[in-house]
Each structure stands twice: as structure tokens, then as C-alpha cells.
Design a protein around this motif. Sequence first.
Motif, PDB file in Angstrom:
ATOM      1  N   UNK A 132       0.853  -1.251   0.002  1.00 53.54           N
ATOM      2  CA  UNK A 132       0.135   0.027  -0.077  1.00 53.54           C
ATOM      3  C   UNK A 132       0.737   1.368  -0.135  1.00 53.54           C
ATOM      4  N   UNK A 133       2.145   1.349   0.606  1.00 53.39           N
ATOM      5  CA  UNK A 133       2.870   2.424   0.596  1.00 53.39           C
ATOM      6  C   UNK A 133       3.659   2.288  -0.732  1.00 53.39           C
ATOM      7  N   UNK A 134       3.449   1.736  -1.521  1.00 51.49           N
ATOM      8  CA  UNK A 134       3.985   1.818  -2.884  1.00 51.49           C
ATOM      9  C   UNK A 134       5.758   1.423  -2.692  1.00 51.49           C
ATOM     10  N   UNK A 135       5.922   0.289  -2.054  1.00 50.04           N
ATOM     11  CA  UNK A 135       7.217  -0.306  -1.757  1.00 50.04           C
ATOM     12  C   UNK A 135       6.932  -1.899  -2.441  1.00 50.04           C
ATOM     13  N   UNK A 149       6.360   5.633  -7.984  1.00 54.22           N
ATOM     14  CA  UNK A 149       5.188   6.039  -8.308  1.00 54.22           C
ATOM     15  C   UNK A 149       4.721   4.767  -9.097  1.00 54.22           C
ATOM     16  N   UNK A 150       3.425   4.287  -8.427  1.00 53.54           N
ATOM     17  CA  UNK A 150       2.857   3.065  -8.964  1.00 53.54           C
ATOM     18  C   UNK A 150       2.365   3.084 -10.393  1.00 53.54           C
ATOM     19  N   UNK A 151       2.105   4.502 -10.607  1.00 57.33           N
ATOM     20  CA  UNK A 151       1.552   4.483 -12.013  1.00 57.33           C
ATOM     21  C   UNK A 151       2.237   4.860 -13.095  1.00 57.33           C
ATOM     22  N   UNK A 152       3.838   4.824 -12.793  1.00 54.23           N
ATOM     23  CA  UNK A 152       4.495   4.837 -13.749  1.00 54.23           C
ATOM     24  C   UNK A 152       5.393   3.532 -14.165  1.00 54.23           C
TER      25      UNK A 152
END
Length: 261
Positions: A132-135, A149-152
Motif C-alpha cells: 500500500x505504501x508503494x514499496x 510511483x505506482x502509475x509509472x
Amino acid sequence: MSKSRIAVLIVAVSVTAGVSMAGAATLKAKYLFDHTLNAEQAGAPFLQEVAPQVEGQYIQANVFGSTRTVYHFGGDISPELQGGLMVSTNGLISGGQYSLNMVIAFDGLDNAWRRIADTLDRQSDNGFYYAPDNTLDIYPLAHGTTVVDGKQFHTVGLTVDPITSTAKGYVDGHLEFTVDSTPVELQQPNQIISFFLDNNAGSAQTEYSPGSVALISLYEGVLTDSEMGDIGSNPFGNVPEPSGVIGMLGLTALGSRRRAR
């Protein structure tokens, strides 16, 4: 416990058979998604679509500053409606050691768990995720420190060595953690690796997001930290390796879902 999945990642996984062979990995299958799910290597298995609701499609995307054709997988959070890919490594990977590289980006939001890869026939919540924290995360054992950045698109790598009971996770070539390899070992008979699909048995079955993948590379053997670093800096090129490793694998996907435990 509540858990969210990260949107972008690249994964490299390495597992070798019988004897630890770090540095002796061999590229077995490289998928570039140029309007095909076939590998570049003759005789390598093709990726199989799992798309019960929305068929996958090839789209144009900006990947690391260049326009590339990528495969977009669609679906919904319900286990029977999730879309993704899978491949049987039976006969391709002899034994337990393998390496996997991916370039992916998820469509979903942050603050949710997003499944990257599963090796347990979708029967367990354990596996490889964005947290959830993008790790990067191998649930339930490991948690990375680099926030992406999860969307990149990012390069994510995972190496798995059941001989030494060691798994390593990488983001853009940087080592994030070293943990026990059990949650990501090829334990079932057909040695199937599922990409982006969450488990359809047990707890937390809706940790899914649509997304896009630009690269997947599968190796027999364990890539070294240095080789993973080279792949992270140039995922679509050939990796210079004295051990005979050639090519690389990458996935990128965007997206997120939330799950409750």
C-alpha cells in the motif's frame, strides 16, 4: 490487517536447480509484447492470457521516455474476473532456481495491495506484491524501502534460490530486501508463474489492478546483484555478464486495490 498494493514495478526473479549457481543464469524466455505473446527464443513457451472479462490488448505507452507497444491487461477485483498472464516453466526451468525481470505499471490507485507474480497456483495469499505504501513486498516476509510511483513504469526484479532458501527483491536495479524464498518458490508440478492475478483460494482474494507490461524476462539460475543493477539501468538491452547471462525481463503495471485481513 489492511494492505494496499503499489502501482509500478519491475521484477527480477532468479531460481536455479539443484546447486546454487549465482552468476550463472541463462536467459530462457524474453517477452517484448510487440503484438505477440511469444518469446524471442525459439522453443520457449508463449504467455497465456487469462482474460475472462476484458480481453487484453496492445496499446502504445511512454516507457522510460520512449513510445513502445505494451500489453494492457484488464479485469475486475473478483477472482473470476481478473485478467493477467501465466506461463508454465516446466521443462524450461530445471530445479528451483530462477530469475525474473519485469517492466510494469498499474492502472489503479495507491494505498492498496497489487499482485505482481504468483508461483503457488493462486492457492495462497503469499507472493510478490506492491504494498500500500508503494514499496516492493514479498508477503508476508519482506518489505522494501524505496517508494515508487505506482502509475509509472519501473523495473522490478526478484531472484529465488531454494537451495540457499534465499529470495531477493529489486526495484530499478537496487536491492530492496533478502528473505526466505518459500513464498515465491515454484512448488507446484507444472511450475506455473501467474502475473498480476491474485489468489482465488484462501484469504484476501481481491488484491488486483489492471495495468500494462512492457517486458518480462525469465532466466534459469540466479542473477547477481551486479547483473540486476545492469538490468535496472537498461531493462530492454542485453546485460553484459561474464557468466553468460543475456537479455533481461521487465514488466510494468499501474494500479491498486485494497484488501482487508
